[in-house]
Design a protein around this motif. Sequence first.
Motif, PDB file in Angstrom:
ATOM      1  N   ARG A 180      33.331 -32.824  48.337  1.00  0.00           N
ATOM      2  CA  ARG A 180      32.566 -34.070  48.162  1.00  0.00           C
ATOM      3  C   ARG A 180      33.407 -35.130  47.486  1.00  0.00           C
ATOM      4  NH1 ARG A 180      27.131 -33.139  45.226  1.00  0.00           N
ATOM      5  NH2 ARG A 180      26.982 -35.398  45.587  1.00  0.00           N
ATOM      6  N   LEU A 181      34.186 -34.731  46.484  1.00  0.00           N
ATOM      7  CA  LEU A 181      35.040 -35.720  45.812  1.00  0.00           C
ATOM      8  C   LEU A 181      36.115 -36.232  46.755  1.00  0.00           C
ATOM      9  CD1 LEU A 181      35.409 -34.135  42.293  1.00  0.00           C
ATOM     10  CD2 LEU A 181      34.443 -36.373  42.813  1.00  0.00           C
ATOM     11  N   TRP A 182      36.562 -35.364  47.630  1.00  0.00           N
ATOM     12  CA  TRP A 182      37.607 -35.743  48.567  1.00  0.00           C
ATOM     13  C   TRP A 182      37.035 -36.753  49.581  1.00  0.00           C
ATOM     14  CZ3 TRP A 182      38.235 -33.825  53.849  1.00  0.00           C
ATOM     15  CH2 TRP A 182      39.460 -34.176  54.419  1.00  0.00           C
ATOM     16  N   TYR A 208      46.180 -42.747  40.922  1.00  0.00           N
ATOM     17  CA  TYR A 208      46.421 -43.799  39.931  1.00  0.00           C
ATOM     18  C   TYR A 208      47.115 -43.285  38.681  1.00  0.00           C
ATOM     19  CZ  TYR A 208      43.813 -47.270  42.495  1.00  0.00           C
ATOM     20  OH  TYR A 208      43.423 -48.168  43.444  1.00  0.00           O
ATOM     21  N   ARG A 251      31.519 -40.360  40.135  1.00  0.00           N
ATOM     22  CA  ARG A 251      32.501 -41.095  40.920  1.00  0.00           C
ATOM     23  C   ARG A 251      31.874 -42.319  41.595  1.00  0.00           C
ATOM     24  NH1 ARG A 251      35.509 -43.549  43.358  1.00  0.00           N
ATOM     25  NH2 ARG A 251      37.413 -43.020  44.466  1.00  0.00           N
ATOM     26  N   VAL A 291      34.173 -38.622  49.228  1.00  0.00           N
ATOM     27  CA  VAL A 291      33.721 -39.832  48.539  1.00  0.00           C
ATOM     28  C   VAL A 291      34.847 -40.855  48.454  1.00  0.00           C
ATOM     29  CG1 VAL A 291      33.479 -40.594  46.140  1.00  0.00           C
ATOM     30  CG2 VAL A 291      31.727 -39.162  47.176  1.00  0.00           C
ATOM     31  N   GLU A 292      36.020 -40.353  48.203  1.00  0.00           N
ATOM     32  CA  GLU A 292      37.188 -41.215  48.101  1.00  0.00           C
ATOM     33  C   GLU A 292      37.352 -42.097  49.337  1.00  0.00           C
ATOM     34  OE1 GLU A 292      39.077 -41.795  45.734  1.00  0.00           O
ATOM     35  OE2 GLU A 292      40.824 -42.723  46.612  1.00  0.00           O
ATOM     36  N   ASP A 293      37.039 -41.558  50.494  1.00  0.00           N
ATOM     37  CA  ASP A 293      37.243 -42.323  51.714  1.00  0.00           C
ATOM     38  C   ASP A 293      36.233 -43.448  51.870  1.00  0.00           C
ATOM     39  OD1 ASP A 293      39.377 -40.802  52.467  1.00  0.00           O
ATOM     40  OD2 ASP A 293      38.095 -39.293  53.396  1.00  0.00           O
ATOM     41  N   GLU A 294      35.106 -43.311  51.220  1.00  0.00           N
ATOM     42  CA  GLU A 294      34.047 -44.286  51.434  1.00  0.00           C
ATOM     43  C   GLU A 294      34.116 -45.473  50.479  1.00  0.00           C
ATOM     44  OE1 GLU A 294      30.879 -41.634  50.825  1.00  0.00           O
ATOM     45  OE2 GLU A 294      31.323 -40.486  52.630  1.00  0.00           O
ATOM     46  N   SER A 295      34.601 -45.276  49.285  1.00  0.00           N
ATOM     47  CA  SER A 295      34.587 -46.383  48.317  1.00  0.00           C
ATOM     48  C   SER A 295      35.766 -47.311  48.565  1.00  0.00           C
ATOM     49  CB  SER A 295      34.629 -45.839  46.899  1.00  0.00           C
ATOM     50  OG  SER A 295      35.872 -45.225  46.681  1.00  0.00           O
ATOM     51  N   ILE A 351      42.916 -32.539  43.814  1.00  0.00           N
ATOM     52  CA  ILE A 351      41.561 -32.498  43.251  1.00  0.00           C
ATOM     53  C   ILE A 351      41.156 -31.052  42.980  1.00  0.00           C
ATOM     54  CG2 ILE A 351      39.119 -32.911  43.784  1.00  0.00           C
ATOM     55  CD1 ILE A 351      40.023 -35.414  45.365  1.00  0.00           C
ATOM     56  N   HIS A 372      40.387 -48.106  46.397  1.00  0.00           N
ATOM     57  CA  HIS A 372      41.404 -47.072  46.224  1.00  0.00           C
ATOM     58  C   HIS A 372      42.652 -47.463  46.999  1.00  0.00           C
ATOM     59  CE1 HIS A 372      40.502 -45.659  50.249  1.00  0.00           C
ATOM     60  NE2 HIS A 372      39.256 -45.826  49.935  1.00  0.00           N
TER      61      HIS A 372
END
Lengths: 318, 318, 318, 318, 318, 318
Positions: free
Chosen positions: C27-29, A67, A135, C31-35, A82, C38
């Motif tokens: 984990r941040l990578w 974004y 997050r 997590v992105e797929d689940e929310s 990241i 995006h």
Amino acid sequence: MTSQHASDHDSGSPMADRSALQEIVERLWRVEDESGHHLSGVHQTVPSRAAVVGIVEDLRSVLFPGYFGERELDEESRRWHIGATLDRVRQQLREQVRRGLCFVCEEPDSARCAQCEAHTLVLTRAFLTRLPDIRQLLATDVQAAYTGDPAASSPSETILCYPGILAMTNYRIAHELHRLRLPLVPRMMTEYAHSVTGIDIHPGTTIGDHFFIDHGTGVVIGETAVIGNRVRIYQGVTLGAKSFALDERGHPIKGIPRHPIIEDDVTIYSGATILGRITIGAGSVIGGNVWLTHDVPPGSRISQVEARQGEFVDGGGV
Amino acid sequence: MTSQHASDHDSGSPMADRSALQEIVERLWRVEDESGHHLSGVHQTVPSRAAVVGIVEDLRSVLFPGYFGERELDEESRRWHIGATLDRVRQQLREQVRRGLCFVCEEPDSARCAQCEAHTLVLTRAFLTRLPDIRQLLATDVQAAYTGDPAASSPSETILCYPGILAMTNYRIAHELHRLRLPLVPRMMTEYAHSVTGIDIHPGTTIGDHFFIDHGTGVVIGETAVIGNRVRIYQGVTLGAKSFALDERGHPIKGIPRHPIIEDDVTIYSGATILGRITIGAGSVIGGNVWLTHDVPPGSRISQVEARQGEFVDGGGV
Amino acid sequence: MTSQHASDHDSGSPMADRSALQEIVERLWRVEDESGHHLSGVHQTVPSRAAVVGIVEDLRSVLFPGYFGERELDEESRRWHIGATLDRVRQQLREQVRRGLCFVCEEPDSARCAQCEAHTLVLTRAFLTRLPDIRQLLATDVQAAYTGDPAASSPSETILCYPGILAMTNYRIAHELHRLRLPLVPRMMTEYAHSVTGIDIHPGTTIGDHFFIDHGTGVVIGETAVIGNRVRIYQGVTLGAKSFALDERGHPIKGIPRHPIIEDDVTIYSGATILGRITIGAGSVIGGNVWLTHDVPPGSRISQVEARQGEFVDGGGV
Amino acid sequence: MTSQHASDHDSGSPMADRSALQEIVERLWRVEDESGHHLSGVHQTVPSRAAVVGIVEDLRSVLFPGYFGERELDEESRRWHIGATLDRVRQQLREQVRRGLCFVCEEPDSARCAQCEAHTLVLTRAFLTRLPDIRQLLATDVQAAYTGDPAASSPSETILCYPGILAMTNYRIAHELHRLRLPLVPRMMTEYAHSVTGIDIHPGTTIGDHFFIDHGTGVVIGETAVIGNRVRIYQGVTLGAKSFALDERGHPIKGIPRHPIIEDDVTIYSGATILGRITIGAGSVIGGNVWLTHDVPPGSRISQVEARQGEFVDGGGV
Amino acid sequence: MTSQHASDHDSGSPMADRSALQEIVERLWRVEDESGHHLSGVHQTVPSRAAVVGIVEDLRSVLFPGYFGERELDEESRRWHIGATLDRVRQQLREQVRRGLCFVCEEPDSARCAQCEAHTLVLTRAFLTRLPDIRQLLATDVQAAYTGDPAASSPSETILCYPGILAMTNYRIAHELHRLRLPLVPRMMTEYAHSVTGIDIHPGTTIGDHFFIDHGTGVVIGETAVIGNRVRIYQGVTLGAKSFALDERGHPIKGIPRHPIIEDDVTIYSGATILGRITIGAGSVIGGNVWLTHDVPPGSRISQVEARQGEFVDGGGV
Amino acid sequence: MTSQHASDHDSGSPMADRSALQEIVERLWRVEDESGHHLSGVHQTVPSRAAVVGIVEDLRSVLFPGYFGERELDEESRRWHIGATLDRVRQQLREQVRRGLCFVCEEPDSARCAQCEAHTLVLTRAFLTRLPDIRQLLATDVQAAYTGDPAASSPSETILCYPGILAMTNYRIAHELHRLRLPLVPRMMTEYAHSVTGIDIHPGTTIGDHFFIDHGTGVVIGETAVIGNRVRIYQGVTLGAKSFALDERGHPIKGIPRHPIIEDDVTIYSGATILGRITIGAGSVIGGNVWLTHDVPPGSRISQVEARQGEFVDGGGV
């Protein structure tokens, strides 16, 4: 020397100009020694606002990859982005954490600074491990913004354009650092959001998930406020203190709970002022511009007296 | 041409695109000659916002040495820093002062400009000699912020993080230039603070010592307001005009006192609106969200009618 | 891991530090797929805030030539400046228009993108042809600011210093792009003004000529509001929705008229809140801090109940 | 104090560190007063290298529109670009011209500075009127580069990539300013090219059309050299002075012709050194690495003795 | 994969593009582990070129106050400028000194780093105390440039424009750091000058006073060269090694004297190559382009065989 | 108009100044249409030097991770850094590749541009797959620099400080793009190195492994030169063309082999000039300043005639 006098006698003289400046410099230098609110004795470097802003923006691009940046990211490049950004954040955050800790470190000897150094590493790492949870919470805030505003055409629009999302991102980052007892830096982060959005959330505030602030200018949320889940507030809302206790020297006593508790599913409309350690019961709706200093039970509907047609003559121009 | 029409006939044609742009340029160029609010006749350069911001930030680092910069300063290096920065400020301020003076200079001949030049030197020097006094006043503002807010952990935190201190620094600098009758530049300085903090103080306002603005977003203080010592105000407070006199052409008459007088030791809570050339007596407390257009005696306590539980149904979403 | 625990076992270990960071990145990578909110699937580049800001600033210097820049412009150089700047705007605007259009383009195949490309050219050109009219309207806004504020010493001062003029410039530019159905970018433009001025005008709003916003912090004007000519509003005014209809899934229904209609020659003083699809009749004056949710006839005078001297004890500090 | 001594006694002491720095500052400040080559007495501002570089780059984009910039230019936008850029150049050049003139202005009174001011306007304008002729000459240089180098794929490539074209552009601009007797600035322009390309052409040199320098590193062309049309030289060529006359104080006498005259259609290969006020006849070819201090007639072929196989043992490493 | 093959099968596929990039990243990451010349094991930060350049430029403005900057300096402001700049240099130099020392620090444990830290403070301070002497020597270099070049109109011109003065400033700074045995950073400083001027002086070289390099491109002066007072050299001169001894592994043995000794008052003209540990006697003049590998007595005159008219046919184009 | 004339009649007149500038703009605009070496007809955007420099610097930090940047990299963060940087390079390189291809694309219709677009993707990907091999070759160059220079204290020093390594990095990148037949961009990359180092290697040159250029200023290596493995050259060496064939119009014929072949293990000392399609046999040593235009067998030792004591009188000052 008055401006009048100056113009009579020596207005064009560079020589006079120079000696005048020298005297001003000396006075400013000396004044510093007399006033109380400076860095006397402790000659350390304070946290840098530019660096703190850089850290927050880097974290924003990690929390919402794709974004804020010029490039599209696919699945793999997102990981690199990241990783490389967090690696930079880690290094820059350490320096600002160190400055924040040293700022309140009272013992001037070097052994003490070794403690600060060790604490810096621990605190920075502890913060970074909290990022996935930050997050997760922000994802619920985005969802709340999209479903809460008819003008929002997509969740993406709220990430890109909504000041409430920007302010909540800064707050949720700052809140974790505040919980880790880092001085100064968390407040600089929320003040950065305050400057950009007009939304002033103290990093000490506790806020649940799915929180939505619409428009936001003028919102103020105090240090000890506690906000539940799925709460929605509008511009100009104050969650403040009604009064505060003073110590024997007349100074306010720090840290006493003095701001409202807002339970789950409450909506507070624009300009409402809610003061003191009162509780707004779950599911309540507080109308715009109301002034509220007492508890209200769950499910309440509070509204202002409607304005009336009247003897009104003149305006309120400034 | 409507967008629909355009897509039918010439959407992809670079040639059409070019001639269209040329016509737009000509129209914008001509329009300029017809409208009244431009720099017609006077082809001078207006003060630069970027330069004004640079001057204010340099002065901030001189008034609070060690707080805004990457380096720690000891006793000697503080003098060098103050001297080198003021030397730069002097030179850059002169250019902006000259632009401000020339902007309202009515006689187009060059002799007149020599007068502006001379006035520039006098005015700049007179301002610089005021800096130690500005510093002294700001020291009281910092003290007021620390003792007035339980959330403030140190005076240093208020210098680094509090928008009220930032706004007061800009105001106190701008006010001195306004007193020296410099056009435009003082207003640009307070508008810079307004943009960053949401606090809008006209440079013409008179404000005593130990002034504290907490949070501050939405605060508006008008040109002829007079504020005593040890006054404290919160976000969203307006000290405005109730009405203003018009001249025979229906234009507002400039310069008439039309804003409130706030005496010593008054506190005004968030969202209060105080209008007209009224006097708020010393030691009064004005509650949040009140609307006040008449004098109140010293020691008054003014509050809004409390909101009530009621027939409220719908919200106030935007 | 708590901060406490960390300090016991591995605080100083770079090795632990590294593997921890790697896990956070993973984990941040993931997590992105689940929310949900995006850019999943659609791997395009979103409009760039920096580029949008650059375009608006370039347009501002074209609409007010000579005010925002370091150089004086004479009659001929003004043409060159306008031409060269618009030429740059055209190119940079195209890229952002393309990104905005592609963002909502649902068909993933390349043929569709050719359509976006063609639409980009048409839309950009259509916008540029509207610039002379935007200029004409802004000239009336400048006139209104000068005659509406006794503190304004010249129309030029309002162009240089008044946040209301800045916000209206951004709005009038964004509104034309919004009329051409460009997604995201118009909102980014008005949010840029919102950030700088505290004035939040949705690009969908309709506003007539000679519109004046004084001070402006906290002003919110909703998407479907309709404002006539010669309207004047002050800081903190909300023109909002009273409520909004939900669809069967509980989501707000988009696009329904839900904000006020303000007829010609209305003045609305600071802090007033006007909600719902109501009509404020021509020539009305709405007092400060009022809360209004019903129609008022032309020529009305609406005021708040005056605050009273009372039992008030404690403040509203935050 | 030796480094050794310091480490024994006071290495870690910030206090010692501070007083040491203070003493260094005082010594550097005093030393300045004793040495001869500073701005003693004359406290003016010298030309700014950054500004001079900016002017040259702006002129380059005017002389080769479309080559140095991010945007394509069509016929009309090229005019705007040229106009807007020259308008900026005019303003910035005036400041640097004024600094250059004041630098050598011997009379310290203000009347004299009015003369400098007037001269500045005349000189700047005279230079600008020469730009079309400079453009014409550079067109021949580009043509010469294209036809003179088998590796050049197009004239455009030579404009974009060839250091010889960059150096000639700087030289031809600087030469016109040098002819107008502007001090310092022309030399700063050719030194800028020298720094970027390794080609050192004194602004006083006279050079005809179709001049081509290939590769160019190490080329030196002296102040009084005269070069005809269609001359071609390679890297490392020196057109220098053999010796120079000294005055009674042993200082070199300025301004005496002491560099070579190169007639039309001469080619000089890499590394050749040609010294003194000699004449290289038209159409001559000077071989690489030769050392030449006497006249050669038109049509000459001069070459170095070929290297031989020999007793050579060791290298020439550095 | 060849470009041909790629275009047959998967040229337009973003998916293929992505997995290809991932593989390249992995290969580049692994390759790093196999090659010998990287920072394996030692994961420290190397000195930053940008920071080193900043330090050198700051020092240049301290050594020649008033020449490199936008402001005129009077007697007092010059002290502030020198003080504030040196204060910044001290801080930034410490960081680069620390990086340089750590780079060669062999023991990986933290105690060792405390030694580096202490050494950093001592070394930085020792360097700063050398600045007045550096200033004194540079004053003689400026004098030599002015009296040595008929084209120089004033000593000021040589400070502003002559690459030889720039290179000598960098060298004299770097040489002091090299004497203090700081690794890497001194070489970065002289390479910065090399890049800007084409003059390559190793920081280990010893050079007396009144040294003048004219034009300078291509000058190379080796690590163990020793140069007396009042020496003058021109572009393209090499003072190099004739050969160097190898150790049992075939590696060159470091630190053996292998470059020329140039005694006082020697002049060496352009392109001369002088190799090996030979001595050029005082007062000698070495002609251009000569190749010299043996001692010459004081007062010698050495010249190249003059070029001859000859069978020369073809050129030396590249 | 002469400067003299101007000062007589209209020196101070802004009006005259303006009309003069307008005329200059028109003349420069028209002149453009008449000269041959511009972008007539083809109104495309040329490759951007700033972008090309950015790409090369990004690649340098990928090829030597940890050397050019502010942060230390560990094993994992190195992967992220390489990935994120290459992802950016890919995107920016595509744009410059597209511009380079379009520059020589002769057919003006849009279908042709689709071909360019496809070719851009293929070429960019093909280049990226070559990066690991480029890395491998550069590792040998670093090794050669370390073992070839007694002054080099570590391989790391050569990466950080040696211009030869910088130039070879640019060349090896550019050479791969040149092999893929990309116009303009490769030459811009080697010219960037030429500007910074004084080393001019044509991207078409073929160079083996373990290549070492010491000092480097003035080195020129032509388009069709072929250099074997383990070759070492010093500053000022030219590998050029002796002559080149002309076509019937007198233009040089492009692409004919005309530069030397240097076999394995050759050393060439400073200032040597080697011209024409000759072969320098393996293991040869070419002395400094020699001029060589014929083949030499393997193992040769070539040296210049030693300079002699002589009638030399005057110098070679410039």
